[in-house]
Scaffold this motif. Structure first.
Motif, PDB file in Angstrom:
ATOM      1  N   ILE A 140       0.836  -1.205   0.000  1.00 38.32           N
ATOM      2  CA  ILE A 140       0.000   0.000   0.000  1.00 38.32           C
ATOM      3  C   ILE A 140       0.867   1.250   0.000  1.00 38.32           C
ATOM      4  O   ILE A 140       0.613   2.223  -0.724  1.00 38.32           O
ATOM      5  CB  ILE A 140      -0.948  -0.007   1.222  1.00 38.32           C
ATOM      6  N   GLY A 141       1.939   1.235   0.803  1.00 40.17           N
ATOM      7  CA  GLY A 141       2.856   2.370   0.834  1.00 40.17           C
ATOM      8  C   GLY A 141       3.523   2.597  -0.503  1.00 40.17           C
ATOM      9  O   GLY A 141       3.684   3.743  -0.952  1.00 40.17           O
ATOM     10  N   GLU A 144       0.985   4.146  -2.908  1.00 44.26           N
ATOM     11  CA  GLU A 144       0.766   5.566  -2.607  1.00 44.26           C
ATOM     12  C   GLU A 144       1.950   6.413  -3.066  1.00 44.26           C
ATOM     13  O   GLU A 144       1.777   7.526  -3.588  1.00 44.26           O
ATOM     14  CB  GLU A 144       0.533   5.741  -1.108  1.00 44.26           C
ATOM     15  N   LYS A 145       3.144   5.910  -2.901  1.00 42.48           N
ATOM     16  CA  LYS A 145       4.329   6.640  -3.336  1.00 42.48           C
ATOM     17  C   LYS A 145       4.353   6.780  -4.857  1.00 42.48           C
ATOM     18  O   LYS A 145       4.687   7.846  -5.398  1.00 42.48           O
ATOM     19  CB  LYS A 145       5.588   5.909  -2.851  1.00 42.48           C
ATOM     20  N   ARG A 147       1.728   6.730  -6.857  1.00 39.99           N
ATOM     21  CA  ARG A 147       0.672   7.672  -7.245  1.00 39.99           C
ATOM     22  C   ARG A 147       1.108   9.124  -7.030  1.00 39.99           C
ATOM     23  O   ARG A 147       0.783  10.010  -7.839  1.00 39.99           O
ATOM     24  CB  ARG A 147      -0.590   7.376  -6.438  1.00 39.99           C
ATOM     25  N   ALA A 148       1.833   9.360  -5.931  1.00 34.79           N
ATOM     26  CA  ALA A 148       2.304  10.720  -5.670  1.00 34.79           C
ATOM     27  C   ALA A 148       3.274  11.185  -6.753  1.00 34.79           C
ATOM     28  O   ALA A 148       3.271  12.357  -7.155  1.00 34.79           O
ATOM     29  CB  ALA A 148       2.968  10.774  -4.297  1.00 34.79           C
ATOM     30  N   GLN A 151       1.289  12.104  -9.924  1.00 30.11           N
ATOM     31  CA  GLN A 151       0.354  13.226  -9.818  1.00 30.11           C
ATOM     32  C   GLN A 151       0.743  14.418 -10.695  1.00 30.11           C
ATOM     33  O   GLN A 151      -0.111  14.998 -11.374  1.00 30.11           O
ATOM     34  CB  GLN A 151       0.227  13.654  -8.352  1.00 30.11           C
TER      35      GLN A 151
END
Length: 240
Positions: A140-141, A144-145, A147-148, A151
């Motif tokens: 999950i981490g 998220e990384k 996706r960041a 962005q």
């Protein structure tokens, strides 16, 4: 730390007279194989001393209860086969049937053991709930990384400008040239130092001095598109 007390087997009472003779004879009949006096006494756990066992065996042989055989300097005693109980055909058949049934049962148990062993190996290779939880959080981490990092692309923001690419090209060319120059100096010096050494001695010297040679990653970069001759490629543009 105190020493552990030694465990000793309980000592059997010493048999004498007829009891000793009966014990020796019963043992030979039950085992129905040749033994020496020392072996019989040892297998009876010392219940009949060695000296007494030898005398009893000789006496039983004289009575015809057992048979005495001499091979060189060694004497063996075995139960007299003529005095043993004959095995009726019915009893022999029953024993054979029992033996076959036990063999089949043993095969079935062996198959169960193999199946259980396979299942155990699978269970041991399966992560536990705690391990799955840790791996899930790590994944999950990582998502998220990622996706960041994506962005800015999704919002349409420019990542690197043309000027920044030119600056990167300039810095790359400068520092790679310096690195190539220093490596050439080192290789020349190292060749002079190790010229009289064997390859093994040279490796040992390098290890002792803490010298680190190029890794596979370095070699891959040197052979990759970043290190083609000048004019063929820059960081921002590649000639096709």
């Amino acid at each position: 730390m105190s020493a552990k007390p030694k465990t000793t087997e309980p000592k059997l009472p010493v048999l004498k007279g007829q009891d000793a003779e009966d014990a020796v004879l019963e043992y030979l009949k039950r085992m129905n194989r040749p033994f020496g006096a020392v072996d019989v006494s040892a297998n009876l756990k010392g219940a009949v001393p060695k000296t007494a066992t030898q005398k009893i065996l000789v006496a039983l042989a004289d009575k015809g209860e057992i048979v005495q055989k001499t091979y060189g300097k060694t004497t063996f005693f075995v139960a007299n086969q003529a005095n043993l109980e004959d095995m009726p055909a019915e009893k022999l058949a029953a024993l054979e049937a029992e033996h076959k049934a036990l063999e089949e049962e043993n095969k079935a148990l062996a198959a169960e053991v193999r199946t259980a062993t396979t299942e155990l190996a699978k269970l041991r290779n399966t992560p536990t709930d705690a391990e799955l939880s840790v791996e899930l959080q790590r994944t999950i981490g990582a998502v998220e990384k990622a996706r960041a990092r994506l962005q800015p692309l999704r919002s349409g923001a420019p990542l690197v400008t043309a000027d920044e690419l030119t600056q990167l090209d300039t810095e790359w060319a400068r520092w790679r040239t310096e690195w190539v120059r220093r490596r050439k100096i080192f290789l020349t010096f190292w060749q002079m130092v190790t010229d009289a050494l064997t390859p093994q001695e040279a490796d040992e010297l390098a290890e002792e001095l803490g010298i680190e040679h190029d890794t596979l990653e370095h070699v891959a970069i040197e052979r990759g598109p970043l290190c083609v001759p000048a004019g063929v490629q820059v960081l921002g543009k590649r000639r096709r």
